[in-house]
Design a protein around this motif. Structure first.
Motif, PDB file in Angstrom:
ATOM      1  N   GLY A  92       0.910  -1.256   0.043  1.00 54.45           N
ATOM      2  CA  GLY A  92      -0.021  -0.038   0.058  1.00 54.45           C
ATOM      3  C   GLY A  92       0.891   1.349   0.038  1.00 54.45           C
ATOM      4  N   SER A  93       0.565   2.502  -0.314  1.00 51.53           N
ATOM      5  CA  SER A  93       1.246   3.576  -0.281  1.00 51.53           C
ATOM      6  C   SER A  93       1.148   4.283   0.972  1.00 51.53           C
ATOM      7  CB  SER A  93       0.320   4.702  -1.256  1.00 51.53           C
ATOM      8  OG  SER A  93      -0.865   4.987  -0.667  1.00 51.53           O
ATOM      9  N   ASP A  94       0.650   4.070   1.959  1.00 55.68           N
ATOM     10  CA  ASP A  94       0.940   4.798   3.204  1.00 55.68           C
ATOM     11  C   ASP A  94       2.316   4.415   3.836  1.00 55.68           C
ATOM     12  OD1 ASP A  94      -1.458   6.235   3.046  1.00 55.68           O
ATOM     13  OD2 ASP A  94      -2.656   4.587   4.123  1.00 55.68           O
ATOM     14  N   PRO A  95       3.125   5.129   4.085  1.00 54.59           N
ATOM     15  CA  PRO A  95       4.278   4.784   5.062  1.00 54.59           C
ATOM     16  C   PRO A  95       3.997   4.698   6.510  1.00 54.59           C
ATOM     17  CG  PRO A  95       4.236   7.297   4.763  1.00 54.59           C
ATOM     18  CD  PRO A  95       2.981   6.747   3.924  1.00 54.59           C
ATOM     19  N   VAL A  96       5.085   3.813   7.132  1.00 53.92           N
ATOM     20  CA  VAL A  96       5.011   3.982   8.631  1.00 53.92           C
ATOM     21  C   VAL A  96       5.031   5.501   9.167  1.00 53.92           C
ATOM     22  CG1 VAL A  96       6.060   3.154  10.696  1.00 53.92           C
ATOM     23  CG2 VAL A  96       5.963   1.624   8.730  1.00 53.92           C
ATOM     24  N   PRO A  97       4.029   5.939   9.926  1.00 48.43           N
ATOM     25  CA  PRO A  97       4.154   7.146  10.644  1.00 48.43           C
ATOM     26  C   PRO A  97       5.484   7.592  11.186  1.00 48.43           C
ATOM     27  CG  PRO A  97       1.884   6.006  11.357  1.00 48.43           C
ATOM     28  CD  PRO A  97       2.894   5.069  10.740  1.00 48.43           C
ATOM     29  N   PRO A  98       5.701   8.817  11.207  1.00 44.54           N
ATOM     30  CA  PRO A  98       7.169   9.084  11.764  1.00 44.54           C
ATOM     31  C   PRO A  98       7.177   8.898  13.062  1.00 44.54           C
ATOM     32  CG  PRO A  98       5.665  11.223  11.122  1.00 44.54           C
ATOM     33  CD  PRO A  98       5.072  10.000  10.577  1.00 44.54           C
ATOM     34  N   GLY A  99       8.481   8.270  13.368  1.00 47.12           N
ATOM     35  CA  GLY A  99       8.650   7.988  14.872  1.00 47.12           C
ATOM     36  C   GLY A  99       8.112   6.763  15.326  1.00 47.12           C
ATOM     37  N   ASN A 100       7.515   5.917  14.413  1.00 49.63           N
ATOM     38  CA  ASN A 100       7.192   4.565  14.789  1.00 49.63           C
ATOM     39  C   ASN A 100       7.942   3.556  13.897  1.00 49.63           C
ATOM     40  OD1 ASN A 100       3.886   4.833  15.384  1.00 49.63           O
ATOM     41  ND2 ASN A 100       4.544   6.512  14.896  1.00 49.63           N
ATOM     42  N   GLU A 115      11.124 -17.948   6.563  1.00 52.56           N
ATOM     43  CA  GLU A 115      10.912 -17.171   7.737  1.00 52.56           C
ATOM     44  C   GLU A 115      11.664 -15.847   7.278  1.00 52.56           C
ATOM     45  OE1 GLU A 115       8.518 -17.077  10.006  1.00 52.56           O
ATOM     46  OE2 GLU A 115       7.843 -19.074  10.118  1.00 52.56           O
ATOM     47  N   THR A 116      10.915 -14.652   7.335  1.00 50.44           N
ATOM     48  CA  THR A 116      11.445 -13.130   6.998  1.00 50.44           C
ATOM     49  C   THR A 116      11.081 -12.311   8.104  1.00 50.44           C
ATOM     50  OG1 THR A 116      11.632 -13.598   4.680  1.00 50.44           O
ATOM     51  CG2 THR A 116      11.583 -11.456   5.330  1.00 50.44           C
ATOM     52  N   LEU A 117      12.184 -11.511   8.622  1.00 49.56           N
ATOM     53  CA  LEU A 117      11.763 -10.389   9.702  1.00 49.56           C
ATOM     54  C   LEU A 117      11.908  -9.236   8.934  1.00 49.56           C
ATOM     55  CD1 LEU A 117      11.492  -9.502  12.492  1.00 49.56           C
ATOM     56  CD2 LEU A 117      13.997  -9.702  12.672  1.00 49.56           C
ATOM     57  N   GLU A 118      10.759  -8.339   9.074  1.00 50.44           N
ATOM     58  CA  GLU A 118      11.082  -7.151   8.222  1.00 50.44           C
ATOM     59  C   GLU A 118      10.882  -5.900   9.382  1.00 50.44           C
ATOM     60  OE1 GLU A 118       8.390  -4.220   5.377  1.00 50.44           O
ATOM     61  OE2 GLU A 118       7.623  -6.250   5.619  1.00 50.44           O
ATOM     62  N   VAL A 119      11.647  -5.053   9.443  1.00 46.69           N
ATOM     63  CA  VAL A 119      11.748  -3.806  10.381  1.00 46.69           C
ATOM     64  C   VAL A 119      11.562  -2.482   9.652  1.00 46.69           C
ATOM     65  CG1 VAL A 119      12.774  -2.777  12.381  1.00 46.69           C
ATOM     66  CG2 VAL A 119      12.686  -5.390  12.114  1.00 46.69           C
ATOM     67  N   THR A 120      10.692  -1.722   9.815  1.00 43.84           N
ATOM     68  CA  THR A 120      10.430  -0.354   9.207  1.00 43.84           C
ATOM     69  C   THR A 120      10.228   0.449   9.826  1.00 43.84           C
ATOM     70  OG1 THR A 120       9.231  -1.797   7.357  1.00 43.84           O
ATOM     71  CG2 THR A 120       9.022   0.660   7.196  1.00 43.84           C
ATOM     72  N   HIS A 121      11.103   1.743   9.702  1.00 47.25           N
ATOM     73  CA  HIS A 121      10.782   2.797  10.640  1.00 47.25           C
ATOM     74  C   HIS A 121      10.453   4.027   9.835  1.00 47.25           C
ATOM     75  CE1 HIS A 121      11.557   5.234  14.055  1.00 47.25           C
ATOM     76  NE2 HIS A 121      12.407   6.101  13.218  1.00 47.25           N
ATOM     77  N   GLY A 122       9.565   4.931  10.228  1.00 49.96           N
ATOM     78  CA  GLY A 122       8.974   6.050   9.504  1.00 49.96           C
ATOM     79  C   GLY A 122       9.717   7.406   9.986  1.00 49.96           C
ATOM     80  N   PHE A 123      10.654   8.025   9.152  1.00 46.45           N
ATOM     81  CA  PHE A 123      11.405   8.903   9.616  1.00 46.45           C
ATOM     82  C   PHE A 123      10.887  10.412   9.322  1.00 46.45           C
ATOM     83  CE2 PHE A 123      14.613   5.747   8.481  1.00 46.45           C
ATOM     84  CZ  PHE A 123      15.400   6.085   9.873  1.00 46.45           C
ATOM     85  N   SER A 124       9.723  10.397   8.443  1.00 44.93           N
ATOM     86  CA  SER A 124       8.880  11.700   8.188  1.00 44.93           C
ATOM     87  C   SER A 124       7.714  11.201   7.387  1.00 44.93           C
ATOM     88  CB  SER A 124       9.928  12.541   7.373  1.00 44.93           C
ATOM     89  OG  SER A 124       9.690  12.248   6.089  1.00 44.93           O
ATOM     90  N   GLU A 125       6.684  12.039   7.170  1.00 39.40           N
ATOM     91  CA  GLU A 125       5.583  11.748   6.697  1.00 39.40           C
ATOM     92  C   GLU A 125       5.730  11.339   5.236  1.00 39.40           C
ATOM     93  OE1 GLU A 125       2.912  15.083   6.157  1.00 39.40           O
ATOM     94  OE2 GLU A 125       4.502  16.647   5.227  1.00 39.40           O
TER      95      GLU A 125
END
Length: 262
Positions: A32-40, A70-80
């Motif tokens: 989807g197009s929505d990124p992870v919110p900043p700080g999350n 098994e795949t571990l994915e870690v995503t961090h939101g830096f800005s909007e």
């Protein structure tokens, strides 16, 4: 998240990318197009099992039949408008145990909702490394535009993806067109059911013959377990001989950080 935590995540990201492949059956997902919110930070576990796949070794790679990923994915939101994800891939071979497969990095840019475009738009670039035991093309680059739309109970997402081998036998082939599509309907407030499609057509300069292309259809459901959770389950069927015939996938994710609204 504090600035010091942002810097730590970025450092880990760069370290992970140094050891960082195409999506394959390790992360079967239409974006989807929505990124992870900043700080999350979103932590996801992708679990996929191939019930019916290839049974012969090809180009020195292991057969996919009865492989468990098994795949571990870690995503961090830096800005909007910007997030970065990193991945750790593992593979369980029948009677052989788990293998480390590789890692990759995925920076993504999105157009914020405040611009009120008629559709959601973002683009990700994935670059990474996979051991030759699992892919003859060890270094790959994926360019994934993302276009999606939510209209009432209907959700549509299209990922016209382009894959490029950076090192391996397909390095001179050029860009491979690998489109993904998802359409779902909100059956209830908590359950959406739909269809996901994953394809690989061959070089953009001339598609492969149909028997050599990959086409997979996955009926799937999404459960709403709360604003911080992600749950997706599907059973995939390959439509050509070049595609793994039967695949089951599960994505479970949880988002940390930010202000709680739940």
């Amino acid at each position: 998240m504090p600035k010091s935590a942002n810097r730590l995540f970025l450092a880990l990201t760069l370290l992970w990318a140094g050891s960082a492949f195409a999506q394959g059956n390790y992360e079967v997902q239409v974006y989807g197009s929505d990124p992870v919110p900043p700080g999350n930070t979103m932590v996801e576990l992708h679990s996929n099992f191939t019930f019916q796949g290839s049974k012969e070794t090809t180009d020195g790679t292991l057969p996919t039949n009865h492989q468990w990923h098994e795949t571990l994915e870690v995503t961090h939101g830096f800005s909007e408008w910007f997030e970065t994800g990193v991945y750790l891939f593992t593979n369980h071979q029948p009677n052989q145990g788990f293998y480390f497969v590789g890692t990759h990095i995925r920076p993504r840019f999105s157009i914020p909702d405040r611009y009120r475009l008629p559709v959601g738009l973002s683009i990700s670039n994935e670059i990474g490394y996979q051991r030759p035991l699992f892919s003859a093309d060890t270094w790959t680059w994926e360019i994934r535009p993302i276009i999606d739309k939510k209209a009432g109970k209907i959700y549509l997402s299209f990922n016209p993806t382009f894959d490029k081998s950076l090192h391996g036998p397909e390095q001179s082939t050029g860009y491979i067109f690998s489109p993904n599509f998802k359409g779902s309907y909100d059956v209830t407030r908590k359950l959406a059911a739909g269809i996901e499609y994953y394809g690989s057509y061959g070089p953009v300069t001339g598609f492969d013959p149909l028997r050599q292309q990959e086409h997979q259809i996955i009926p799937a459901i999404d459960l709403d377990l709360g604003p911080r959770w992600e749950f997706n389950f599907g059973v995939g069927v390959g439509m050509t001989g070049a595609t793994d015939h039967l695949l089951v996938k599960l994505i479970l994710g949880y988002r940390f950080g930010g202000k709680r609204k739940d």
